[in-house]
Design a protein around this motif. Structure first.
Motif, PDB file in Angstrom:
ATOM      1  N   ALA A  96     -17.854  88.893  50.248  1.00  0.00           N
ATOM      2  CA  ALA A  96     -17.802  89.980  51.226  1.00  0.00           C
ATOM      3  C   ALA A  96     -18.597  91.170  50.707  1.00  0.00           C
ATOM      4  N   THR A  97     -19.027  92.031  51.629  1.00  0.00           N
ATOM      5  CA  THR A  97     -19.791  93.216  51.233  1.00  0.00           C
ATOM      6  C   THR A  97     -18.953  94.087  50.302  1.00  0.00           C
ATOM      7  N   ASP A  98     -19.569  94.517  49.218  1.00  0.00           N
ATOM      8  CA  ASP A  98     -18.897  95.320  48.198  1.00  0.00           C
ATOM      9  C   ASP A  98     -19.613  96.665  48.097  1.00  0.00           C
ATOM     10  N   VAL A 124     -29.043  99.128  51.588  1.00  0.00           N
ATOM     11  CA  VAL A 124     -29.028  97.672  51.426  1.00  0.00           C
ATOM     12  C   VAL A 124     -27.611  97.238  51.088  1.00  0.00           C
ATOM     13  N   ALA A 125     -27.042  96.384  51.929  1.00  0.00           N
ATOM     14  CA  ALA A 125     -25.687  95.880  51.701  1.00  0.00           C
ATOM     15  C   ALA A 125     -25.743  94.691  50.742  1.00  0.00           C
ATOM     16  N   THR A 134     -27.554  89.077  54.263  1.00  0.00           N
ATOM     17  CA  THR A 134     -28.632  88.679  55.179  1.00  0.00           C
ATOM     18  C   THR A 134     -28.248  88.868  56.641  1.00  0.00           C
ATOM     19  N   HIS A 135     -27.078  89.435  56.890  1.00  0.00           N
ATOM     20  CA  HIS A 135     -26.650  89.699  58.263  1.00  0.00           C
ATOM     21  C   HIS A 135     -26.020  91.083  58.324  1.00  0.00           C
ATOM     22  N   ASN A 162     -29.850  92.541  59.495  1.00  0.00           N
ATOM     23  CA  ASN A 162     -30.360  91.664  58.432  1.00  0.00           C
ATOM     24  C   ASN A 162     -29.855  92.071  57.050  1.00  0.00           C
ATOM     25  N   GLY A 163     -28.789  92.877  57.029  1.00  0.00           N
ATOM     26  CA  GLY A 163     -28.250  93.347  55.761  1.00  0.00           C
ATOM     27  C   GLY A 163     -28.770  94.706  55.349  1.00  0.00           C
TER      28      GLY A 163
END
Length: 557
Positions: A96-98, A124-125, A134-135, A162-163
């Motif tokens: 998961a995104t951190d 940038v995630a 990438t999403h 796209n992230g």
């Protein structure tokens, strides 16, 4: 709308009638274009295909039970709420995104900027392993700030799906400015919250208390006749339909007392059924976390004419102006609107003079009750009457005989999370508005969102439609009435009331009232960019600025 006098001849009369019908449908019809995107992360739709998408959604919606809102408008609202989804199978919380691994930088950082200019950042995630996402679909909030000056402003976030994300900041005060970005919810957390809203709307439920003589029975109640409420179907349910708004409320049938004996309403329980994995993704350690700040500082030089600070080019505050992005900024802890010439009312005499000969009706939740309590404390001549009602849900009333001011606050109708309260005291806003004559001495201000976050949006849409109809009727019979709407504010951070859920409801509210001549108080931006800790009940300094902005419309000169 103005019509020419009817002439004596028959043909012009017929033409006038036809024109009247066309104008009425055009001005008061409920067809609504897809809302423009407001501040915050948002999925960008392909506008070339938006009409076909709305048509397709409208054809698949169940028919409306009344004429409050068309299928096309409902479809447009639902399309506007679409959020980036991904089909990746999440097997580890580290995927998961951190926020601590995310990265941002100022694009083409300059040595100096000038007031009125812009600065942009790219974000940038990354996930817990440090890999770029990438999403899209992460829910970020951003602000530009200067702690020493107590200055800040909101930055709208654009999701590029796209992230990567970009933020545009307006440069509104001289001096150094710093960037702050928070990951409120990862895209994975948003998917859980969205799913739970649809699959488990009764994760917050209520009690209805039935009373006959000395006998009391309590049962579960809800805004919809859900499978959980119905249970095995035996003895279910008591339905209560408001005669004015036609809103419905449902309670399980009490063991022995009749349905008409419903007397009190109260908060039930929180009962979300999350898996351990979902609970990990939504844990507070992963929610509302700052992305590590960069050392880059945006230096803003003063100008000879700081037009934005002085407000020389802004218009008078009046209804129908909508909202802007950004809506304004803090400087020395005072909010300056970029929409119109906002004013400050720092003393009791100024507040009292603005409220003179005014009857102010405040309706909504506890964030609106804060306005009532602030004015009550800031104007010593305002005295609260003892109505022997609940301090939490009201109704409350204060008067100032010196300035001939009357101030009301009452909670909006059910559902509302509150202590045990007589249900007769909980009026639907639409019904309350029907009983107000209005006029130049009347100020109406309401907010409604926080207690609808757990329900499917269709329930909220219908509630707003009943309020919109009542507002339009009020403005037709008394066009000099001032009607203001306080938007949602930030501060919710879990599955029961996530900021993402609040933001979705706020999009609906703004869209549905866009073409109605009302005032919008953008509490979302005012709370999200303030230096105080994020809280559903913002501190006095924020409430003061919100009230001052409202009074700028009440007393624009």
């Amino acid at each position: 709308m103005y019509l020419k006098k009817n002439e004596i001849k028959v043909v012009p009369v017929i033409v006038a009638v036809i024109l009247f019908i066309i104008c009425f449908v055009y001005n008061y019809g409920t067809r609504l274009e897809a809302p423009r995107k407001l501040p915050g992360p948002a999925n960008r739709h392909d506008r070339t295909n938006i009409n076909s998408v709305v048509t397709e959604v409208a054809q698949n919606l169940p028919p409306s039970k009344d004429d409050l809102i068309s299928s096309e408008e409902r479809a447009s609202l639902l399309v506007s709420l679409q959020w980036p989804q991904h089909d990746k199978n999440l097997t580890s919380a580290r995927n998961a995104t951190d926020a601590t691994k995310c990265f941002y930088e100022v694009i083409n950082l300059q040595e100096n900027y000038t007031i009125g200019g812009f600065a942009h950042i790219v974000l940038v995630a990354r996930d817990g392993n440090g890999r770029p996402k990438t999403h899209g679909g992460d829910f970020f909030q951003a602000k530009l700030y200067n702690s020493e000056l107590k200055a800040s402003t909101f930055g709208p976030v654009t999701d590029h799906l796209n992230g990567t994300y970009t933020v545009q900041f307006s440069l509104l005060w001289p001096g150094p400015a710093h960037v702050s970005v928070r990951l409120v919810h990862s895209s994975e957390a948003v998917q859980i919250i969205n799913r739970e809203r649809q699959q488990d709307p009764d994760k917050v439920y209520f009690f209805g208390y039935f009373v006959v003589g000395n006998k009391t029975e309590g049962v579960a109640c809800s805004a919809q006749r859900s499978p959980w409420l119905v249970g095995d179907g035996k003895g279910c349910c008591c339905q209560y339909r408001d005669p004015v708004t036609l809103e419905s409320w449902y309670c399980r049938r009490p063991p022995s007392l009749p349905c008409w004996a419903l007397t009190y309403h109260g908060m039930g329980k929180y009962q979300a059924k999350l898996s351990s994995f979902d609970a990990t993704i939504l844990h507070k350690s992963k929610t509302n976390i700052n992305v590590p700040e960069r050392d880059s500082v945006i230096h803003v030089l003063p100008q000879d004419k700081e037009i934005l600070l002085k407000g020389e080019t802004r218009r008078e505050c009046k209804p129908g102006l909508g909202t802007t992005v950004p809506a304004g900024f803090y400087f020395q802890d005072r909010w300056t609107s970029l929409l119109c010439r906002s004013r400050a009312f720092p003393t009791a005499p100024l507040l009292s003079a603005c409220l003179k000969n005014k009857e102010v009706h405040m309706m909504g939740d506890s964030t609106m009750r804060q306005w009532f309590e602030y004015l009550e404390s800031a104007v010593p001549t305002l005295k609260r009457l003892n109505l022997h009602t609940s301090a939490m849900s009201g109704p409350l009333q204060a008067i100032d005989p010196q300035s001939n001011t009357i101030m009301h606050w009452r909670a909006h109708g059910i559902p509302i999370r509150t202590e045990k309260t007589p249900i007769a005291d909980l009026h639907y806003i639409g019904r309350e508005l029907e009983g107000i004559a209005g006029g130049e001495h009347t100020v109406i201000v309401f907010t409604i969102w926080a207690h609808f976050t757990t329900y499917p949006v269709a329930i909220y849409i219908r509630r707003l439609a009943t309020i919109r109809r009542a507002v339009r009727a009020l403005l037709l019979r008394a066009p000099r009435t001032l009607v203001a709407i306080k938007s949602a504010n930030t501060g919710y951070k879990d599955v029961y009331g996530s900021d993402w859920l609040s933001w979705q409801l706020d999009l609906i509210l703004r869209a549905m009232f866009r073409n109605v001549p009302v005032v919008f108080i953008d509490a979302w931006q005012m709370t999200s960019c303030h230096y105080s800790p994020d809280n559903i009940h913002p501190p006095k300094s924020v409430v003061m600025n919100e009230v001052d902005l409202l009074l700028s419309f009440v007393c624009p000169q």
